[in-house]
Design a protein around this motif. Structure first.
Motif, PDB file in Angstrom:
ATOM      1  N   SER A  71     -45.764  39.665 -41.852  1.00 41.98           N
ATOM      2  CA  SER A  71     -43.740  38.924 -41.926  1.00 41.98           C
ATOM      3  C   SER A  71     -44.224  38.529 -43.522  1.00 41.98           C
ATOM      4  O   SER A  71     -43.489  36.835 -43.477  1.00 41.98           O
ATOM      5  N   ILE A  72     -44.418  38.731 -44.300  1.00 46.93           N
ATOM      6  CA  ILE A  72     -45.142  38.379 -45.993  1.00 46.93           C
ATOM      7  C   ILE A  72     -43.240  38.232 -46.103  1.00 46.93           C
ATOM      8  O   ILE A  72     -42.519  39.804 -46.175  1.00 46.93           O
ATOM      9  N   PRO A  73     -42.950  37.751 -47.019  1.00 45.18           N
ATOM     10  CA  PRO A  73     -41.617  37.968 -47.842  1.00 45.18           C
ATOM     11  C   PRO A  73     -40.964  38.873 -49.188  1.00 45.18           C
ATOM     12  O   PRO A  73     -42.391  39.190 -49.562  1.00 45.18           O
ATOM     13  N   GLY A  74     -39.803  38.922 -48.947  1.00 40.95           N
ATOM     14  CA  GLY A  74     -39.778  40.339 -50.372  1.00 40.95           C
ATOM     15  C   GLY A  74     -39.407  42.176 -49.481  1.00 40.95           C
ATOM     16  O   GLY A  74     -39.104  43.097 -50.476  1.00 40.95           O
ATOM     17  N   ALA A  75     -39.216  42.024 -48.483  1.00 39.12           N
ATOM     18  CA  ALA A  75     -38.768  43.332 -47.501  1.00 39.12           C
ATOM     19  C   ALA A  75     -37.322  43.196 -48.620  1.00 39.12           C
ATOM     20  O   ALA A  75     -37.362  45.099 -48.338  1.00 39.12           O
ATOM     21  N   VAL A  76     -37.115  43.064 -48.072  1.00 36.06           N
ATOM     22  CA  VAL A  76     -35.517  43.789 -48.930  1.00 36.06           C
ATOM     23  C   VAL A  76     -35.997  44.104 -50.217  1.00 36.06           C
ATOM     24  O   VAL A  76     -35.792  45.677 -50.802  1.00 36.06           O
ATOM     25  N   ILE A  77     -36.647  43.754 -51.392  1.00 33.85           N
ATOM     26  CA  ILE A  77     -36.345  43.695 -52.737  1.00 33.85           C
ATOM     27  C   ILE A  77     -37.114  45.095 -52.460  1.00 33.85           C
ATOM     28  O   ILE A  77     -37.848  46.138 -53.085  1.00 33.85           O
ATOM     29  N   LEU A  78     -38.983  45.152 -51.294  1.00 33.43           N
ATOM     30  CA  LEU A  78     -39.777  46.413 -51.662  1.00 33.43           C
ATOM     31  C   LEU A  78     -38.925  47.876 -51.165  1.00 33.43           C
ATOM     32  O   LEU A  78     -38.665  48.969 -51.850  1.00 33.43           O
ATOM     33  N   THR A  79     -37.173  47.113 -50.453  1.00 30.57           N
ATOM     34  CA  THR A  79     -36.863  48.320 -50.244  1.00 30.57           C
ATOM     35  C   THR A  79     -35.440  49.346 -51.230  1.00 30.57           C
ATOM     36  O   THR A  79     -35.598  49.941 -51.448  1.00 30.57           O
ATOM     37  N   LEU A  80     -35.026  48.055 -51.515  1.00 29.63           N
ATOM     38  CA  LEU A  80     -34.543  48.435 -53.129  1.00 29.63           C
ATOM     39  C   LEU A  80     -35.299  48.996 -54.513  1.00 29.63           C
ATOM     40  O   LEU A  80     -35.019  50.159 -54.527  1.00 29.63           O
ATOM     41  N   ALA A  81     -36.888  49.174 -54.537  1.00 26.44           N
ATOM     42  CA  ALA A  81     -37.942  49.778 -54.392  1.00 26.44           C
ATOM     43  C   ALA A  81     -37.906  50.257 -54.009  1.00 26.44           C
ATOM     44  O   ALA A  81     -38.140  51.916 -55.186  1.00 26.44           O
ATOM     45  N   ALA A  82     -37.936  51.194 -53.228  1.00 22.32           N
ATOM     46  CA  ALA A  82     -38.251  52.635 -52.876  1.00 22.32           C
ATOM     47  C   ALA A  82     -37.315  53.478 -53.146  1.00 22.32           C
ATOM     48  O   ALA A  82     -37.438  54.700 -53.344  1.00 22.32           O
ATOM     49  N   GLY A  83     -35.794  52.783 -53.283  1.00 22.02           N
ATOM     50  CA  GLY A  83     -34.799  53.588 -53.269  1.00 22.02           C
ATOM     51  C   GLY A  83     -35.046  53.147 -54.994  1.00 22.02           C
ATOM     52  O   GLY A  83     -34.450  55.136 -55.900  1.00 22.02           O
ATOM     53  N   ALA A  84     -35.311  52.747 -56.336  1.00 23.07           N
ATOM     54  CA  ALA A  84     -35.655  53.046 -57.072  1.00 23.07           C
ATOM     55  C   ALA A  84     -36.632  53.953 -58.181  1.00 23.07           C
ATOM     56  O   ALA A  84     -36.647  54.933 -58.756  1.00 23.07           O
ATOM     57  N   LEU A 154     -38.749  37.773 -37.454  1.00 22.69           N
ATOM     58  CA  LEU A 154     -38.622  36.493 -35.885  1.00 22.69           C
ATOM     59  C   LEU A 154     -38.037  37.516 -35.160  1.00 22.69           C
ATOM     60  O   LEU A 154     -38.614  37.703 -33.860  1.00 22.69           O
ATOM     61  N   ILE A 155     -37.046  39.037 -35.020  1.00 22.01           N
ATOM     62  CA  ILE A 155     -37.287  39.991 -34.340  1.00 22.01           C
ATOM     63  C   ILE A 155     -37.949  40.216 -33.606  1.00 22.01           C
ATOM     64  O   ILE A 155     -38.599  40.348 -32.905  1.00 22.01           O
ATOM     65  N   ASN A 156     -39.269  41.187 -34.860  1.00 20.45           N
ATOM     66  CA  ASN A 156     -40.265  41.324 -34.026  1.00 20.45           C
ATOM     67  C   ASN A 156     -41.190  40.577 -32.838  1.00 20.45           C
ATOM     68  O   ASN A 156     -41.867  40.630 -31.533  1.00 20.45           O
ATOM     69  N   LEU A 157     -41.586  39.598 -33.717  1.00 22.07           N
ATOM     70  CA  LEU A 157     -42.357  38.102 -33.278  1.00 22.07           C
ATOM     71  C   LEU A 157     -41.456  37.731 -31.335  1.00 22.07           C
ATOM     72  O   LEU A 157     -42.251  38.050 -30.239  1.00 22.07           O
ATOM     73  N   LEU A 158     -40.053  37.714 -31.424  1.00 20.10           N
ATOM     74  CA  LEU A 158     -39.813  36.543 -30.052  1.00 20.10           C
ATOM     75  C   LEU A 158     -39.482  38.195 -29.077  1.00 20.10           C
ATOM     76  O   LEU A 158     -40.050  38.602 -27.588  1.00 20.10           O
ATOM     77  N   MET A 159     -39.670  39.457 -29.417  1.00 17.73           N
ATOM     78  CA  MET A 159     -39.394  40.424 -28.575  1.00 17.73           C
ATOM     79  C   MET A 159     -40.925  40.939 -27.800  1.00 17.73           C
ATOM     80  O   MET A 159     -40.994  41.614 -26.708  1.00 17.73           O
ATOM     81  N   GLY A 160     -41.269  40.789 -28.659  1.00 11.05           N
ATOM     82  CA  GLY A 160     -43.254  40.646 -28.590  1.00 11.05           C
ATOM     83  C   GLY A 160     -43.847  39.727 -27.104  1.00 11.05           C
ATOM     84  O   GLY A 160     -44.564  40.361 -26.528  1.00 11.05           O
ATOM     85  N   LEU A 161     -43.455  38.528 -27.048  1.00 11.60           N
ATOM     86  CA  LEU A 161     -42.806  37.866 -25.746  1.00 11.60           C
ATOM     87  C   LEU A 161     -42.284  38.639 -24.612  1.00 11.60           C
ATOM     88  O   LEU A 161     -42.413  37.868 -23.166  1.00 11.60           O
ATOM     89  N   THR A 162     -41.715  39.302 -24.240  1.00 13.24           N
ATOM     90  CA  THR A 162     -40.769  39.872 -23.479  1.00 13.24           C
ATOM     91  C   THR A 162     -40.962  41.055 -23.072  1.00 13.24           C
ATOM     92  O   THR A 162     -42.353  41.377 -23.013  1.00 13.24           O
ATOM     93  N   PRO A 163     -40.690  41.737 -21.206  1.00 10.94           N
ATOM     94  CA  PRO A 163     -41.309  42.244 -21.237  1.00 10.94           C
ATOM     95  C   PRO A 163     -41.113  43.796 -21.744  1.00 10.94           C
ATOM     96  O   PRO A 163     -41.450  45.003 -21.341  1.00 10.94           O
ATOM     97  N   MET A 164     -40.497  43.934 -22.558  1.00 15.32           N
ATOM     98  CA  MET A 164     -40.044  45.221 -23.248  1.00 15.32           C
ATOM     99  C   MET A 164     -40.923  46.195 -23.454  1.00 15.32           C
ATOM    100  O   MET A 164     -41.438  45.296 -24.213  1.00 15.32           O
TER     101      MET A 164
END
Length: 721
Positions: A71-84, A154-164
């Motif tokens: 959960s390190i900040p910067g996912a958006v920048i890494l995604t833009l970097a992938a395209g570049a 946050l979605i990743n962590l919260l879903m891990g607490l559910t029965p999914m």
């Protein structure tokens, strides 16, 4: 019991987190995950990709997986970097799988490290969420992925607490994140083309950023379309509609819904199977307040000597009291009549309504004729009915409810009232004042359980003073008839208590009317409280079917039903342009015992239970000039405020006309006005409303600037010297 591998897993996570934190600080990785850093090193990175494509891609893939997993900040920048760096095709492939694998690792970490502990501690509160995930978890997760309402991590962590299941989580994430990933990677490819400031205005780059901005809106619209298609899949929508709105039920919620629809020139049909005006006019608010007025007068006449009036006997003619109650109902009936609403432009049908499809309502008249209405929207306002507990022998012996008690023509000699809530307490006190020997039976330790204990005690003392035999902590076990005498048998502290009676009034609450008009056939779900499940816009599972009032909850008040009706009608008729969420922030209510009890916002008990910090200001009405003059000098005003501020959190008023006095605080809370504003408002002397100003004055004195006043005192002393 903890899993054996959990200590090792904790240790591994701790080591990994420490290494990541060290690298983050030592190499200043945060500065690398910025758009400026990306563009500054663009040429060097692109050259490395061309020289070592596989190694660079693999390294990027691992970095992205770790960033997502930790959960390190910067996912958006890494995604833009992938395209570049890698272009649209390879960039999309790398980010799509790396982000989902990282998300899965975070999901598993939450599951194995936190879920058992959190479920054990908050299992009861989380039960509805767990059930919702089991039933519609795929759709919930897909919606969050397509329309990112919450941060990715946050979605990743919260879903891990559910029965999914982990497999379902991965597949849905892979599918749900793909459109957003495509948009961001494409934007990155356009960033790679920037060679000069003029390139910023290129159509391709501007188009990419426009797509970034509108994507959440498009995704939300797409999810909404998919949801509607899923709900309405088995139904055939009419090519045209006879009406804009059909309202089921002519109580407060239904009448207001129909009124609003007609006011904006919609074609509206109102269907009522019993009496116009609903429960409030015919069985609830109106007749009970008429009864309370007669009972209060009877008591005042018996105590008239205290005001210097002699020979005022106050003999009660119960039959005349009941005739007056029915006359009051008849006097108010024109406000809610068929004629009035027909004059307003509403089509009123008297008959039994049944929803046969999302756009169809079948109405069966008293003569058996059936007609089917087609409508764009439906508002369900079917109200509630008295709840009758399954007490053995109750039906055989006979009983009254708050609906049927108005048919009495003779005053009961001995009356048992089951229930210590607002309805039971109002009726018990009234019948006692009219001359019945009343026994009120409540299973809980005190009556008026939703109010603070001091409020319950004050009302209980007043009931006892009026002759009510109040039995709290008594559970009704059975009703029996012995030698022609009716008896209620209650259990108290392990022993049976026998209570003889002539009439029994059951007032233990009201149940929403949710059966008999098509909800079951449509599959419209109910809440655990057996009300119709609605969203914030009062929509049911079918977005064009709304529910208001007692059938929807969360409050069973006439004024709340009318309040909800505005939102439901406006959303139903104009929802394609804008939807309004029902506002429950400031809901007042009152119990019309003597003394009256009125409240808005938090009580002191609720504030403690919810962990809300507060201060209490209290003003005793026994100090109020008008109350002393009227002989009603009892009760209090209690205000809860934010510590150190005059912001109002809640108000409880106990005393004469408390329901009327509360309106000033309701207005203040609704519009964000504090106690200083109330203190600065001129109140007519002598009135009961001055109690509100004096309560504000008590708060002001408690928060007076003591040091400043000391200096002011010294100044005045200097002035005198």
């Amino acid at each position: 019991m903890a899993r054996p591998a959990r200590p090792l897993l904790w240790a591994g996570v701790a080591v990994l987190a420490l290494l990541a934190a060290w690298a983050w600080i030592h190499f200043d990785l945060r500065s690398l995950l910025t758009l400026d850093a990306l563009k500054a090193s663009r040429d060097a990175l692109q050259a490395r990709v061309q020289a070592q494509p596989l190694t660079t891609a693999a390294t990027f893939f691992v970095v992205y997986v770790l960033a997502a997993a930790l959960s390190i900040p910067g996912a958006v920048i890494l995604t833009l970097a992938a395209g570049a760096l890698f272009g649209l095709g390879w960039g999309l492939l790398l980010v799509s799988f790396a982000s989902c694998i990282g998300a899965l690792l975070a999901f598993l970490a939450a599951r194995y490290l936190l879920r058992d502990t959190i479920q054990a501690r908050f299992g009861k509160a989380l039960a509805p969420i767990n059930e919702g995930v089991r039933k519609d978890g795929t759709f919930y997760l897909l919606t969050l992925r397509l329309v990112p309402l919450f941060p990715f991590w946050l979605i990743n962590l919260l879903m891990g607490l559910t029965p999914m299941g982990a497999g379902r989580f991965y597949v849905v994430s892979q599918v749900g994140m793909l459109p957003g990933t495509l948009v961001y990677v494409n934007a990155g490819t356009q960033l790679a083309a920037i060679q000069s400031p003029g390139d910023i205005l290129s159509p391709g780059l501007l188009g990419s950023f426009v797509l970034l901005g509108v994507f959440p809106l498009l995704a939300k619209a797409g999810v909404g379309w998919f949801e509607r298609r899923k709900v309405y899949a088995k139904w055939t929508k009419p090519a045209a509609f006879d009406r804009n709105l059909v309202v089921i039920g002519a109580g407060a919620g239904g009448l207001v819904s129909a009124y609003i629809g007609a006011a904006v020139k919609a074609k509206v049909t109102l269907v009522e199977g019993h009496r116009m005006g609903g429960d409030c006019l015919n069985f609830g608010c109106v007749p009970s307040k008429a009864l309370i007025r007669s009972a209060k007068m009877a008591k005042q006449l018996r105590h008239a000597h205290e005001l210097g009036v002699a020979d005022a006997a106050g003999r009660v003619d119960f039959a005349a009291v009941m005739r007056r109650i029915h006359q009051v109902i008849r006097d108010i009936e024109p406000h809610d009549s068929v004629e009035r609403y027909t004059g307003l432009g509403v089509e009123v049908l008297q008959g039994h309504a049944r929803i046969t499809g999302p756009w169809n309502v079948e109405v069966t008249g008293a003569d058996g004729t059936v007609q089917t209405l087609t409508t764009k929207a439906i508002v369900v306002a079917a109200g509630a009915s008295p709840f009758v507990p399954p007490i053995p022998g109750l039906k055989e012996a006979g009983f009254h409810t708050s609906d049927t008690v108005w048919g009495l023509t003779e005053l009961p000699g001995r009356l048992v009232v089951l229930g210590g809530g607002p309805i039971g307490s109002e009726l018990a006190q009234s019948f006692a004042r009219l001359g019945s020997a009343v026994t009120q039976v409540e299973m809980a330790p005190r009556i008026m359980g939703r109010e603070d204990p001091e409020v319950s005690e004050l009302v209980a003392a007043s009931l006892r003073a009026d002759g009510v035999r109040l039995l709290t902590g008594h559970r009704a076990v059975r009703v029996e008839v012995v030698n022609g005498e009716k008896r209620l048998v209650a259990e108290h502290e392990g022993a049976e208590v026998v209570i003889p009676f002539d009439e029994l009034l059951c007032a233990v609450g009201r149940s929403p009317r949710v059966t008999g008009y098509g909800l079951e056939e449509l599959g419209i779900p109910l809440t655990p409280r057996k009300t119709i499940q609605t969203n914030a816009y009062l929509q049911t599972a079918y977005p064009n079917i709304y529910a208001v009032g007692d059938v929807a909850g969360p409050f069973q008040f006439t004024h709340t039903a009318a309040h909800q009706a505005w939102y439901a009608a406006v959303n139903a008729l104009f929802g394609r342009f804008r939807m309004f969420k029902a506002d429950y922030r400031v809901i007042p209510w009152a119990t019309f015992t003597d003394p009256e009890v009125a409240r808005v916002g938090l009580s002191e008990t609720e504030a403690r239970e919810q962990g809300v910090a507060f201060e209490v200001t209290r003003y005793g009405i026994d100090d109020l000039d008008r109350a002393i003059a009227d002989g009603t000098a009892h009760g209090f005003v209690k205000v809860l405020t934010v510590p150190g501020k005059d912001t109002i959190l809640g108000v409880t008023i106990v005393g004469e006309h408390a329901g009327d006095l509360l309106a000033e605080y309701v207005l203040a809370m609704k519009h964000g006005l504090g106690l200083n504003k109330i203190l600065g408002t001129i109140h007519t002397y002598p009135t009961l409303a001055e109690a509100n100003k004096y309560a504000a004055g008590e708060w002001k004195r408690a928060h007076a600037p003591k040091r400043l006043l000391e200096w002011v005192g010294r100044y005045h002393a200097w002035e005198r010297s």
